[in-house]
Design a protein around this motif. Sequence first.
Motif, PDB file in Angstrom:
ATOM      1  N   ALA A   5       0.839  -1.206   0.000  1.00  0.00           N
ATOM      2  CA  ALA A   5       0.000   0.000   0.000  1.00  0.00           C
ATOM      3  C   ALA A   5       0.870   1.250   0.000  1.00  0.00           C
ATOM      4  O   ALA A   5       0.565   2.234  -0.687  1.00  0.00           O
ATOM      5  N   GLU A   8       1.977   2.039  -3.429  1.00  0.00           N
ATOM      6  CA  GLU A   8       0.909   2.643  -4.235  1.00  0.00           C
ATOM      7  C   GLU A   8       0.742   4.117  -3.910  1.00  0.00           C
ATOM      8  O   GLU A   8       0.529   4.941  -4.809  1.00  0.00           O
ATOM      9  N   LEU A  71      -6.604   6.693  -5.455  1.00  0.00           N
ATOM     10  CA  LEU A  71      -6.489   5.524  -4.582  1.00  0.00           C
ATOM     11  C   LEU A  71      -7.807   5.173  -3.908  1.00  0.00           C
ATOM     12  O   LEU A  71      -8.020   4.032  -3.502  1.00  0.00           O
ATOM     13  N   ARG A  72      -8.698   6.138  -3.795  1.00  0.00           N
ATOM     14  CA  ARG A  72     -10.003   5.863  -3.172  1.00  0.00           C
ATOM     15  C   ARG A  72     -10.764   4.809  -3.965  1.00  0.00           C
ATOM     16  O   ARG A  72     -11.465   3.987  -3.384  1.00  0.00           O
ATOM     17  N   ALA A  73     -10.622   4.821  -5.290  1.00  0.00           N
ATOM     18  CA  ALA A  73     -11.306   3.833  -6.120  1.00  0.00           C
ATOM     19  C   ALA A  73     -10.753   2.425  -5.878  1.00  0.00           C
ATOM     20  O   ALA A  73     -11.410   1.439  -6.203  1.00  0.00           O
ATOM     21  N   GLN A  74      -9.567   2.343  -5.296  1.00  0.00           N
ATOM     22  CA  GLN A  74      -8.960   1.048  -4.975  1.00  0.00           C
ATOM     23  C   GLN A  74      -9.244   0.625  -3.540  1.00  0.00           C
ATOM     24  O   GLN A  74      -8.697  -0.365  -3.060  1.00  0.00           O
ATOM     25  N   GLY A  75     -10.072   1.398  -2.844  1.00  0.00           N
ATOM     26  CA  GLY A  75     -10.449   1.036  -1.484  1.00  0.00           C
ATOM     27  C   GLY A  75      -9.676   1.738  -0.386  1.00  0.00           C
ATOM     28  O   GLY A  75      -9.863   1.427   0.794  1.00  0.00           O
TER      29      GLY A  75
END
Length: 181
Positions: A5, A8, A71-75
């Motif tokens: 993480a 990322e 990154l919000r779209a990845q959770g």
Amino acid sequence: GCPEAAREVIQALYSAGLAVDEAPAQGLDHGAWVPLRQMYPDADVPVVPLSLQSRLGVQGAYQLGQALAPLRAQGFLVIGSGNITHNLADYRIASAQGTASFDYLRAFPNWMTEHLQQHDLAALLDYRRRAPEAIRAHPTDEHLQPLYVALGAAGPQPEVEHLHTGISDYVLAMDAYAFNT
């Protein structure tokens, strides 16, 4: 920690043209572990703490949030932990007197809430000139900057939910917001 993480996050910041210094041995600041302890008492989520560059101001914090938005779209959950007011000189006065009655303790948070809900980004980024008693509410703005990171990560016109209003230790307004897209 979660090195995957963290990579990322680092890549998202580099992709946005932001400088990144890694500090894998640095622990969590109280601004991170205190709310996380309440939210996730079992410590069962990976955490990637970011230190803000306070000299970049709220505009820099907002840009950091914008860099994190994909990154919000990845959770990923972006949490900005700070205070709506943070004047330690007033804290010392109030603590010595055992009370506080400073008008800015509600005027400033009310202004912030109103402008967040109106999506008035220009006013929010210029809060030090436009908000009532902004300088008194935040002699320096590093404790308000995390709000701008979360706001930037939320996208252009998030639904703003005012979750909590309260004052701790006489002068620390602890309002909480959720930015939902």
